[in-house]
Design an enzyme around this catalytic site. Structure first.
Site, PDB file in Angstrom:
ATOM      1  N   CYS A  10       0.835  -1.205   0.000  1.00 48.00           N
ATOM      2  CA  CYS A  10       0.000   0.000   0.000  1.00 48.00           C
ATOM      3  C   CYS A  10       0.869   1.253   0.000  1.00 48.00           C
ATOM      4  CB  CYS A  10      -0.916   0.026   1.226  1.00 48.00           C
ATOM      5  SG  CYS A  10      -1.946   1.503   1.216  1.00 48.00           S
TER       6      CYS A  10
ATOM      7  N   ILE B  56      -1.127  -6.338  -9.574  1.00 49.43           N
ATOM      8  CA  ILE B  56      -0.301  -5.452  -8.796  1.00 49.43           C
ATOM      9  C   ILE B  56      -1.158  -4.512  -7.940  1.00 49.43           C
ATOM     10  CG2 ILE B  56       1.679  -5.321 -10.384  1.00 49.43           C
ATOM     11  CD1 ILE B  56       0.405  -2.792 -11.609  1.00 49.43           C
TER      12      ILE B  56
ATOM     13  N   GLY C  65     -10.872  -3.788 -10.194  1.00 52.97           N
ATOM     14  CA  GLY C  65     -10.749  -2.757  -9.162  1.00 52.97           C
ATOM     15  C   GLY C  65     -11.472  -1.477  -9.526  1.00 52.97           C
TER      16      GLY C  65
HETATM   17  C1  LIG Z   1      -9.941   3.358  -3.599  1.00 56.18           C
HETATM   18  C2  LIG Z   1      -8.982   2.196  -3.584  1.00 56.18           C
HETATM   19  C3  LIG Z   1      -8.729   1.520  -2.385  1.00 56.18           C
HETATM   20  C4  LIG Z   1      -7.846   0.432  -2.355  1.00 56.18           C
HETATM   21  N1  LIG Z   1      -7.648  -0.234  -1.181  1.00 56.18           N
HETATM   22  C5  LIG Z   1      -6.834  -1.340  -1.162  1.00 56.18           C
HETATM   23  C6  LIG Z   1      -6.671  -2.104   0.039  1.00 56.18           C
HETATM   24  O1  LIG Z   1      -7.274  -1.845   1.078  1.00 56.18           O
HETATM   25  N2  LIG Z   1      -5.826  -3.173   0.002  1.00 56.18           N
HETATM   26  C7  LIG Z   1      -5.144  -3.536  -1.150  1.00 56.18           C
HETATM   27  O2  LIG Z   1      -4.388  -4.514  -1.146  1.00 56.18           O
HETATM   28  N3  LIG Z   1      -5.313  -2.836  -2.306  1.00 56.18           N
HETATM   29  C8  LIG Z   1      -6.127  -1.757  -2.334  1.00 56.18           C
HETATM   30  N4  LIG Z   1      -6.305  -1.064  -3.508  1.00 56.18           N
HETATM   31  C9  LIG Z   1      -5.602  -1.500  -4.736  1.00 56.18           C
HETATM   32  C10 LIG Z   1      -6.519  -2.339  -5.634  1.00 56.18           C
HETATM   33  O3  LIG Z   1      -6.957  -3.503  -4.974  1.00 56.18           O
HETATM   34  C11 LIG Z   1      -5.803  -2.710  -6.958  1.00 56.18           C
HETATM   35  O4  LIG Z   1      -4.663  -3.478  -6.663  1.00 56.18           O
HETATM   36  C12 LIG Z   1      -5.362  -1.487  -7.757  1.00 56.18           C
HETATM   37  O5  LIG Z   1      -6.342  -0.458  -7.678  1.00 56.18           O
HETATM   38  C13 LIG Z   1      -5.108  -1.809  -9.221  1.00 56.18           C
HETATM   39  O6  LIG Z   1      -6.257  -2.336  -9.851  1.00 56.18           O
HETATM   40  P1  LIG Z   1      -7.306  -1.441 -10.710  1.00 56.18           P
HETATM   41  O7  LIG Z   1      -6.507  -0.628 -11.679  1.00 56.18           O
HETATM   42  O8  LIG Z   1      -8.208  -2.425 -11.360  1.00 56.18           O
HETATM   43  O9  LIG Z   1      -8.012  -0.587  -9.709  1.00 56.18           O
HETATM   44  C14 LIG Z   1      -7.186   0.030  -3.552  1.00 56.18           C
HETATM   45  C15 LIG Z   1      -7.454   0.713  -4.747  1.00 56.18           C
HETATM   46  C16 LIG Z   1      -8.338   1.771  -4.791  1.00 56.18           C
HETATM   47  C17 LIG Z   1      -8.593   2.463  -6.093  1.00 56.18           C
END
Ligand SMILES: Cc1cc2nc3c(=O)[nH]c(=O)nc-3n(C[C@H](O)[C@H](O)[C@H](O)COP(=O)(O)O)c2cc1C
Length: 306
Positions: A131, A193, A267
């Site tokens: 994170c 990722i 996501g």
């Molecule tokens: C608003 C938000 C909150 C997120 N919170 C977490 C989290 O609590 N734990 C985690 O491992 N990843 C978290 N992520 C990362 C997502 O799970 C994901 O890995 C990342 O957004 C890339 O995927 P995407 O482009 O499809 O969103 C978060 C992403 C977003 C946008």
């Protein structure tokens, strides 16, 4: 419809490879009005810590071209409230529910893993060592192979029979080194990722758009980076890999399977349409039929040489 979309992962059988990504799908039930949660391959819930967290000050979301920046800072209800109030409402006998773990050190990760591993409805533990939005731990854990290995080992020791997934950061020079360390530490699955660090500023107010200044970039803008990371990690380790980053269509899902992923997570696309993950899961069998793909095992990792 003849395509078999099912996926086998360590200790788990998913009816399809379309899961939801942590932090973008609440604790699951928030999305029940938009589709049947039982139609998903899995649900990864918001990152959980031992105690509740309020997260970072607002603003903590900013829209960017083809994506968004967030600096939520792992706001969550804490593991106790999750297990008492959220998990029992989820269809965990039909859809694997994956708990995402955040902690500040190895001991705390181990304690959290111990609590979650005792919960019947939790199918796997996904360890967030990547994170970018917290001061303690977070991304720093996922940038150091030795630390990644140590934390994985700590979780694995307390995970009982629950599979341990380790979520990797793209904010490294060599993602393969961290992937190998996590597998040596006992990771059963790697998730690739998390977000890429970024920032956005306002030229009029001369202020950063996020109170935290730096945030994590996600959405379609990062898909090529995610695809590259998944491909590299799949070449290097034999543990199954779950692809995540910018996926917003069934075609995107197959791209990640083609480079070697076992499953994927949706996501930011859930913010574009709250029914997105359901739609993608529904569309996948027809797309596989169109392309003559009978099952995902036959298609996985079959990318031809360049
Ligand atoms: C608003 C938000 C909150 C997120 N919170 C977490 C989290 O609590 N734990 C985690 O491992 N990843 C978290 N992520 C990362 C997502 O799970 C994901 O890995 C990342 O957004 C890339 O995927 P995407 O482009 O499809 O969103 C978060 C992403 C977003 C946008």
């Amino acid at each position: 419809m003849s395509a078999d979309t099912s996926v086998r992962l360590p200790g788990m059988h998913a009816k399809n490879p379309v899961m939801t990504a942590s932090g973008t799908f609440g604790y699951g039930m928030e999305f029940a009005p938009y589709g049947d949660l039982r139609g998903l391959g899995g649900i990864v819930v918001k990152g959980l810590s031992l105690l509740p967290r309020t997260g970072n000050p607002m603003p903590r979301i900013a829209e960017t071209p083809c994506g968004m920046l967030n600096a939520i800072g792992l706001q969550n209800c804490g593991v106790e409230v999750f297990l008492r109030d959220k998990l029992p409402r989820l269809p965990f006998t039909e859809t694997p529910i994956v708990a995402n773990l955040y902690a500040c050190d190895a001991d705390e990760f181990a304690e959290l893993a111990g609590v979650l591993s005792a919960a019947e409805g939790v199918a796997a533990l996904e360890v967030n060592i990547s994170c970018p939005n917290v001061k303690a731990g977070g991304i720093a854990f996922g940038q150091d192979p030795a630390m990644a290995g140590k934390l994985t080992e700590a979780v694995k020791k307390r995970a009982g029979d629950k599979p341990v997934w380790v979520k990797l950061s793209p904010n490294v020079t060599d993602i393969v080194g961290v992937a190998r360390a996590a597998v040596l530490g006992g990771a059963d699955v790697l998730t690739c990722i998390n977000t890429l660090t970024g920032m956005a500023v306002d030229i009029r107010s001369r202020r950063p758009r996020l109170a935290n200044v730096i945030g994590g970039l996600s959405g379609p803008a990062i898909k090529p980076v995610a695809l590259r990371c998944v491909w590299q990690v799949c070449q290097a380790v034999s543990a199954p890999v779950i692809g995540v980053g910018g996926i917003s269509s069934a075609e995107d899902v197959l791209e990640f399977i083609l480079v070697g992923a076992h499953a994927v997570q949706i996501g930011t696309a859930n913010f574009m349409r709250p029914d997105m993950a359901f739609r993608i899961a529904e569309r996948l069998p027809a797309l596989m039929d169109e392309l003559g793909i009978k099952n995902l095992d036959a298609y996985r990792g079959t990318l031809a040489a360049g």
